[in-house]
Design a protein around this motif. Structure first.
Motif, short mmCIF file in Angstrom:
data_model
loop_
_atom_site.label_atom_id
_atom_site.label_comp_id
_atom_site.label_asym_id
_atom_site.label_seq_id
_atom_site.Cartn_x
_atom_site.Cartn_y
_atom_site.Cartn_z
N ASP A 125 -30.58 0.38 75.07
CA ASP A 125 -31.62 0.86 74.21
C ASP A 125 -32.89 0.34 74.38
N ASP A 166 -23.34 0.50 71.20
CA ASP A 166 -23.41 -0.79 72.03
C ASP A 166 -23.99 -0.13 73.62
N ARG A 170 -31.84 -0.32 64.21
CA ARG A 170 -30.51 0.31 63.75
C ARG A 170 -30.75 1.98 63.58
N PRO A 171 -30.06 2.74 63.86
CA PRO A 171 -28.66 2.51 64.13
C PRO A 171 -28.55 2.39 65.63
N VAL A 172 -27.69 1.38 66.14
CA VAL A 172 -27.71 1.57 67.86
C VAL A 172 -26.19 1.60 68.07
N ALA A 215 -24.30 -3.43 68.46
CA ALA A 215 -24.37 -3.35 67.15
C ALA A 215 -24.08 -4.35 66.16
N ASP A 272 -26.84 -8.95 64.68
CA ASP A 272 -27.90 -9.05 63.61
C ASP A 272 -28.98 -9.71 64.25
N TRP A 273 -30.31 -9.31 63.83
CA TRP A 273 -31.52 -9.87 64.32
C TRP A 273 -31.54 -11.30 63.52
N LEU A 316 -32.20 -4.44 59.58
CA LEU A 316 -32.34 -3.29 60.15
C LEU A 316 -32.46 -3.14 61.47
N PHE A 317 -32.35 -4.47 62.30
CA PHE A 317 -32.41 -4.81 63.69
C PHE A 317 -31.33 -5.45 64.11
N VAL A 318 -31.07 -5.31 65.42
CA VAL A 318 -30.18 -6.10 66.24
C VAL A 318 -30.69 -6.73 67.20
#
Length: 72
Positions: free
Chosen positions: A39, A36, A32-34, A51, A54-55, A5-7
């Motif tokens: 943020d 580019d 997310r959502p993100v 985006a 991924d974390w 759920l995170f980038v």
């Protein structure tokens, strides 16, 4: 494996993997959502996020301890 759920975001005041004060940059988690661009990370730092980063996947930079604590 599904995406988290995170980038990953990196500090906007960084160039070449280092902050302006010369200390190494750390990876921050962005929910997310993100889109580019800029943020806010989960710890409140303004970061440049992508985006596709991924974390759970990216391990090039050390993790922000606060983001790692919040996200896991």
């Amino acid at each position: 494996m599904s995406a988290s759920l995170f980038v990953i975001g990196t500090g906007v005041a960084c160039r070449g993997g280092q902050r302006q004060d010369g200390t190494p940059d750390v990876a921050h988690a962005v929910a997310r959502p993100v889109v580019d661009g800029l943020d806010s990370s989960v710890c409140g730092v303004l970061v440049a996020a992508a985006a596709a980063t991924d974390w759970q996947d990216g391990r090039e930079l050390p993790r922000c301890p606060e983001c790692a604590r919040i996200v896991g």
